[in-house]
Design a protein around this motif. Structure first.
Motif, PDB file in Angstrom:
ATOM      1  N   LYS A 159       9.987   3.863 -10.293  1.00 44.97           N
ATOM      2  CA  LYS A 159      11.273   4.414  -9.849  1.00 44.97           C
ATOM      3  C   LYS A 159      12.472   3.579 -10.291  1.00 44.97           C
ATOM      4  CE  LYS A 159       8.841   7.089  -6.917  1.00 44.97           C
ATOM      5  NZ  LYS A 159       8.616   8.498  -7.150  1.00 44.97           N
ATOM      6  N   LYS A 206      13.674  16.087   6.168  1.00 38.22           N
ATOM      7  CA  LYS A 206      12.306  15.883   6.676  1.00 38.22           C
ATOM      8  C   LYS A 206      12.323  15.205   8.056  1.00 38.22           C
ATOM      9  CE  LYS A 206      10.018  12.160   4.814  1.00 38.22           C
ATOM     10  NZ  LYS A 206       9.803  11.239   5.907  1.00 38.22           N
ATOM     11  N   TRP A 247       8.872   4.970  -3.617  1.00 37.65           N
ATOM     12  CA  TRP A 247      10.239   4.443  -3.516  1.00 37.65           C
ATOM     13  C   TRP A 247      10.297   3.174  -2.669  1.00 37.65           C
ATOM     14  CZ3 TRP A 247      14.099   6.100  -6.487  1.00 37.65           C
ATOM     15  CH2 TRP A 247      14.024   7.373  -7.025  1.00 37.65           C
ATOM     16  N   ARG A 280       5.834   0.337   7.238  1.00 37.00           N
ATOM     17  CA  ARG A 280       7.226   0.633   6.876  1.00 37.00           C
ATOM     18  C   ARG A 280       7.517   2.135   6.774  1.00 37.00           C
ATOM     19  NH1 ARG A 280      11.062  -3.432   4.545  1.00 37.00           N
ATOM     20  NH2 ARG A 280      11.967  -2.465   6.354  1.00 37.00           N
ATOM     21  N   SER A 281       6.500   2.978   6.866  1.00 39.05           N
ATOM     22  CA  SER A 281       6.720   4.428   6.755  1.00 39.05           C
ATOM     23  C   SER A 281       7.529   4.907   7.957  1.00 39.05           C
ATOM     24  CB  SER A 281       5.381   5.161   6.750  1.00 39.05           C
ATOM     25  OG  SER A 281       4.468   4.531   5.878  1.00 39.05           O
ATOM     26  N   GLN A 337      -2.764   7.038  -6.534  1.00 38.86           N
ATOM     27  CA  GLN A 337      -2.458   7.683  -7.817  1.00 38.86           C
ATOM     28  C   GLN A 337      -1.636   6.769  -8.709  1.00 38.86           C
ATOM     29  OE1 GLN A 337      -0.509  11.331  -6.820  1.00 38.86           O
ATOM     30  NE2 GLN A 337       1.301  10.323  -6.008  1.00 38.86           N
ATOM     31  N   ALA A 378      -2.261  10.508   5.851  1.00 42.94           N
ATOM     32  CA  ALA A 378      -2.391   9.549   4.735  1.00 42.94           C
ATOM     33  C   ALA A 378      -2.085   8.126   5.221  1.00 42.94           C
ATOM     34  CB  ALA A 378      -1.448   9.937   3.602  1.00 42.94           C
ATOM     35  N   ILE A 396       0.867  -1.191   0.000  1.00 47.84           N
ATOM     36  CA  ILE A 396       0.000   0.000   0.000  1.00 47.84           C
ATOM     37  C   ILE A 396       0.898   1.234   0.000  1.00 47.84           C
ATOM     38  CG2 ILE A 396      -1.918   1.150   1.164  1.00 47.84           C
ATOM     39  CD1 ILE A 396      -2.729  -1.572   2.013  1.00 47.84           C
ATOM     40  N   GLY A 397       0.833   1.991  -1.078  1.00 50.71           N
ATOM     41  CA  GLY A 397       1.743   3.124  -1.264  1.00 50.71           C
ATOM     42  C   GLY A 397       2.890   2.653  -2.138  1.00 50.71           C
ATOM     43  N   PHE A 398       2.752   2.876  -3.448  1.00 58.54           N
ATOM     44  CA  PHE A 398       3.701   2.306  -4.409  1.00 58.54           C
ATOM     45  C   PHE A 398       4.695   3.387  -4.852  1.00 58.54           C
ATOM     46  CE2 PHE A 398       4.352  -0.132  -8.545  1.00 58.54           C
ATOM     47  CZ  PHE A 398       4.887  -1.255  -7.926  1.00 58.54           C
ATOM     48  N   ALA A 447       3.526   1.464   2.923  1.00 62.30           N
ATOM     49  CA  ALA A 447       4.696   2.326   2.677  1.00 62.30           C
ATOM     50  C   ALA A 447       4.222   3.692   2.180  1.00 62.30           C
ATOM     51  CB  ALA A 447       5.613   1.657   1.660  1.00 62.30           C
ATOM     52  N   VAL A 448       3.141   4.151   2.774  1.00 60.50           N
ATOM     53  CA  VAL A 448       2.591   5.471   2.422  1.00 60.50           C
ATOM     54  C   VAL A 448       3.487   6.537   3.062  1.00 60.50           C
ATOM     55  CG1 VAL A 448       0.595   6.982   2.842  1.00 60.50           C
ATOM     56  CG2 VAL A 448       0.244   4.582   2.176  1.00 60.50           C
ATOM     57  N   ALA A 463      -4.672   4.927   5.323  1.00 61.33           N
ATOM     58  CA  ALA A 463      -4.349   3.626   4.707  1.00 61.33           C
ATOM     59  C   ALA A 463      -4.527   2.506   5.731  1.00 61.33           C
ATOM     60  CB  ALA A 463      -2.921   3.654   4.175  1.00 61.33           C
ATOM     61  N   GLU A 474      12.115   1.371   7.388  1.00 59.90           N
ATOM     62  CA  GLU A 474      12.917   1.072   6.194  1.00 59.90           C
ATOM     63  C   GLU A 474      14.217   1.877   6.233  1.00 59.90           C
ATOM     64  OE1 GLU A 474      14.339  -0.483   3.628  1.00 59.90           O
ATOM     65  OE2 GLU A 474      12.316  -1.026   2.979  1.00 59.90           O
ATOM     66  N   ASP A 492      -2.461   1.957  -4.778  1.00 58.75           N
ATOM     67  CA  ASP A 492      -2.026   3.350  -4.593  1.00 58.75           C
ATOM     68  C   ASP A 492      -3.166   4.254  -5.018  1.00 58.75           C
ATOM     69  OD1 ASP A 492      -0.599   5.941  -4.807  1.00 58.75           O
ATOM     70  OD2 ASP A 492       1.182   4.703  -4.531  1.00 58.75           O
ATOM     71  N   ARG A 544       4.246  13.457   5.752  1.00 58.68           N
ATOM     72  CA  ARG A 544       4.581  14.796   5.265  1.00 58.68           C
ATOM     73  C   ARG A 544       5.066  15.603   6.458  1.00 58.68           C
ATOM     74  NH1 ARG A 544       4.883  12.794   1.247  1.00 58.68           N
ATOM     75  NH2 ARG A 544       3.410  12.557  -0.442  1.00 58.68           N
TER      76      ARG A 544
HETATM   77  N1  LIG Z   1      12.587   7.136  -0.106  1.00 58.92           N
HETATM   78  C1  LIG Z   1      13.459   6.587   0.737  1.00 58.92           C
HETATM   79  O1  LIG Z   1      14.645   6.375   0.416  1.00 58.92           O
HETATM   80  C2  LIG Z   1      13.007   6.163   2.107  1.00 58.92           C
HETATM   81  C3  LIG Z   1      13.909   5.440   2.891  1.00 58.92           C
HETATM   82  C4  LIG Z   1      13.497   5.010   4.152  1.00 58.92           C
HETATM   83  C5  LIG Z   1      12.225   5.356   4.621  1.00 58.92           C
HETATM   84  N2  LIG Z   1      11.384   6.096   3.839  1.00 58.92           N
HETATM   85  C6  LIG Z   1      10.053   6.420   4.386  1.00 58.92           C
HETATM   86  O2  LIG Z   1       9.068   5.576   3.795  1.00 58.92           O
HETATM   87  C7  LIG Z   1       7.832   6.279   3.604  1.00 58.92           C
HETATM   88  C8  LIG Z   1       7.461   6.260   2.132  1.00 58.92           C
HETATM   89  O3  LIG Z   1       8.489   6.948   1.428  1.00 58.92           O
HETATM   90  P1  LIG Z   1       8.580   6.976  -0.152  1.00 58.92           P
HETATM   91  O4  LIG Z   1       9.837   7.691  -0.475  1.00 58.92           O
HETATM   92  O5  LIG Z   1       8.327   5.630  -0.707  1.00 58.92           O
HETATM   93  O6  LIG Z   1       7.305   7.926  -0.486  1.00 58.92           O
HETATM   94  P2  LIG Z   1       6.635   8.201  -1.892  1.00 58.92           P
HETATM   95  O7  LIG Z   1       6.010   9.541  -1.798  1.00 58.92           O
HETATM   96  O8  LIG Z   1       7.595   7.889  -3.008  1.00 58.92           O
HETATM   97  O9  LIG Z   1       5.458   7.090  -1.966  1.00 58.92           O
HETATM   98  C9  LIG Z   1       4.331   7.107  -1.155  1.00 58.92           C
HETATM   99  C10 LIG Z   1       3.168   6.594  -1.973  1.00 58.92           C
HETATM  100  O10 LIG Z   1       2.023   6.463  -1.116  1.00 58.92           O
HETATM  101  C11 LIG Z   1       0.883   6.777  -1.903  1.00 58.92           C
HETATM  102  N3  LIG Z   1      -0.274   7.040  -1.029  1.00 58.92           N
HETATM  103  C12 LIG Z   1      -0.576   8.127  -0.316  1.00 58.92           C
HETATM  104  N4  LIG Z   1      -1.712   7.936   0.391  1.00 58.92           N
HETATM  105  C13 LIG Z   1      -2.138   6.682   0.118  1.00 58.92           C
HETATM  106  C14 LIG Z   1      -3.232   5.875   0.556  1.00 58.92           C
HETATM  107  N5  LIG Z   1      -4.142   6.332   1.427  1.00 58.92           N
HETATM  108  N6  LIG Z   1      -3.340   4.630   0.062  1.00 58.92           N
HETATM  109  C15 LIG Z   1      -2.444   4.145  -0.831  1.00 58.92           C
HETATM  110  N7  LIG Z   1      -1.368   4.852  -1.255  1.00 58.92           N
HETATM  111  C16 LIG Z   1      -1.219   6.098  -0.794  1.00 58.92           C
HETATM  112  C17 LIG Z   1       1.334   7.958  -2.740  1.00 58.92           C
HETATM  113  O11 LIG Z   1       0.486   8.159  -3.867  1.00 58.92           O
HETATM  114  C18 LIG Z   1       2.762   7.520  -3.118  1.00 58.92           C
HETATM  115  O12 LIG Z   1       2.800   6.817  -4.346  1.00 58.92           O
HETATM  116  C19 LIG Z   1       8.074   7.689   4.152  1.00 58.92           C
HETATM  117  O13 LIG Z   1       7.619   7.732   5.489  1.00 58.92           O
HETATM  118  C20 LIG Z   1       9.590   7.849   4.078  1.00 58.92           C
HETATM  119  O14 LIG Z   1      10.080   8.745   5.015  1.00 58.92           O
HETATM  120  C21 LIG Z   1      11.743   6.486   2.583  1.00 58.92           C
END
Ligand SMILES: NC(=O)c1ccc[n+]([C@@H]2O[C@H](COP(=O)([O-])OP(=O)(O)OC[C@H]3O[C@@H](n4cnc5c(N)ncnc54)[C@H](O)[C@@H]3O)[C@@H](O)[C@H]2O)c1
Length: 320
Positions: A42, A240, A15, A106-107, A37, A88, A11-13, A73-74, A92, A125, A35, A77
């Motif tokens: 990536k 962040k 990174w 995993r968020s 959207q 968000a 859930i949340g597709f 993995a939503v 989810a 993560e 997701d 902000r």
């Molecule tokens: N990017 C990284 O390298 C990284 C590393 C470790 C931890 N994180 C953490 O992991 C979490 C996700 O990061 P990310 O970079 O993948 O974010 P991202 O913004 O790339 O992806 C999040 C996704 O969640 C979707 N989303 C939002 N609300 C939703 C809902 N209600 N149902 C389904 N999908 C929904 C969004 O459309 C988006 O595609 C964050 O908390 C971030 O801090 C990220």
């Protein structure tokens, strides 16, 4: 014995969701994603074929069963003031209230928010975006926060992660979150410190000045990750997460002058960086040698070997 055939719903597709999805699909699990959207792929440059195996679903509970695992993995902000918004993520998780399957969060979430959320396991993560899929297949850290009262058995991939990670921690979700923030804060503070120190040696107006700063810093820190003079800390996570952590604790009446200084120092360095685009950018990776697909495959071992061979052949036979 569980033979690794649980259904995975991501859930949340973004990174993190995509890295987890591709890694688990590679390991032979049926993987779906939900997701709100249309996703921007990536890792398509390296894993285009693997994406074909991960299918979207339009109802989050479409694949629900006692053998389904939801990986949430939503994104969170964080606003200008450093306040973390997890609405968000909350939404989810609420959509999974009636699910028979287990929920893995995993968020990145401030420890104080976790008690207000429903899930089974919190596994922050730690991936780096450049090797995210490989790192999801074989995580460097397996930091497991188990929700109080959760009686769900581990999904089969936890055993691989638990056995092969270089650092393993079992505790509460709050402890797991503190480890995540400790890691990010430690990374950020080292970057800010080295840059501030380098700027004290000389203002990096040209390449000679830059080399002068690097000569001292590199002698002492031996070009180790997070300890190289260059750009300020940036990207999706460090600014962040460190800002949110600082703001949250200040709101609880806790003084954090070191972290405040770090934040201020990084902002000053960002201004310097804008004027001097020759400042190098360093990407950090885990110190473990590259986690290649082959190493990861070996580590995944017993439970999924037949599936892996099949997928590997089909997916990578035309890749070097
Ligand atoms: N990017 C990284 O390298 C990284 C590393 C470790 C931890 N994180 C953490 O992991 C979490 C996700 O990061 P990310 O970079 O993948 O974010 P991202 O913004 O790339 O992806 C999040 C996704 O969640 C979707 N989303 C939002 N609300 C939703 C809902 N209600 N149902 C389904 N999908 C929904 C969004 O459309 C988006 O595609 C964050 O908390 C971030 O801090 C990220």
């Amino acid at each position: 014995m569980n033979n690794g055939k649980e259904t995975i719903v991501i859930i949340g597709f973004g990174w993190v969701g995509q890295a987890n999805a591709l890694a688990l699909s590679y390991a032979g699990y049926p993987v779906y994603y939900f997701d709100i959207q249309k996703p921007n792929l990536k890792y398509a440059d390296k894993y285009a074929k693997l994406y074909d195996k991960v299918k979207p679903i339009s109802d989050v509970l479409e694949k629900d069963s006692h053998d389904t695992w939801y990986i949430v993995a939503v994104g969170d902000r964080v606003n200008q003031e450093g306040e973390q918004d997890i609405s968000a993520i909350r939404k989810a998780l609420e959509s999974l209230k009636k699910a028979k399957g287990g929920v893995i969060l995993r968020s990145t979430i401030i420890p104080g928010h976790l008690a207000t959320l429903d899930f089974d396991y919190y596994i922050p993560e730690f991936l780096h975006e450049k090797k995210a899929v490989e790192e999801s297949l074989l995580p460097q850290y397996f930091i497991l926060g188990k929700k109080n009262g959760n009686e769900k058995k581990w999904p089969s991939f936890f055993y691989n992660w638990d056995r092969n990670a270089t650092k393993v921690f079992h505790g509460t979700p709050e402890e797991a979150s503190y480890i995540k923030y400790l890691s990010n804060t430690w990374n950020a503070i080292r970057i800010a410190f080295v840059n501030e120190f380098g700027n004290a040696i000389s203002h990096p107006t040209d390449k000679e000045k830059l080399a002068k700063n690097e000569r001292v810093v590199d002698f002492f820190f031996e070009r180790k990750g997070y300890l190289r003079y260059g750009r300020s800390y940036g990207g999706h996570c460090l600014p962040k997460d460190t800002h949110a952590f600082l703001t949250w604790h200040k709101k609880q009446g806790k003084e954090m002058p070191l972290l405040e200084g770090m934040h201020k120092s990084n902002l000053i360095h960002q201004d310097i960086e804008k004027k001097h685009s020759h400042l190098p950018q360093w990407f950090s990776e885990w110190s473990r040698p590259v986690i290649s697909g082959r190493v990861a495959l070996r580590a995944l071992g017993y439970s999924t070997s037949r599936n892996i061979k099949k997928i590997f052949k089909k997916t990578f036979s035309r890749k070097k």
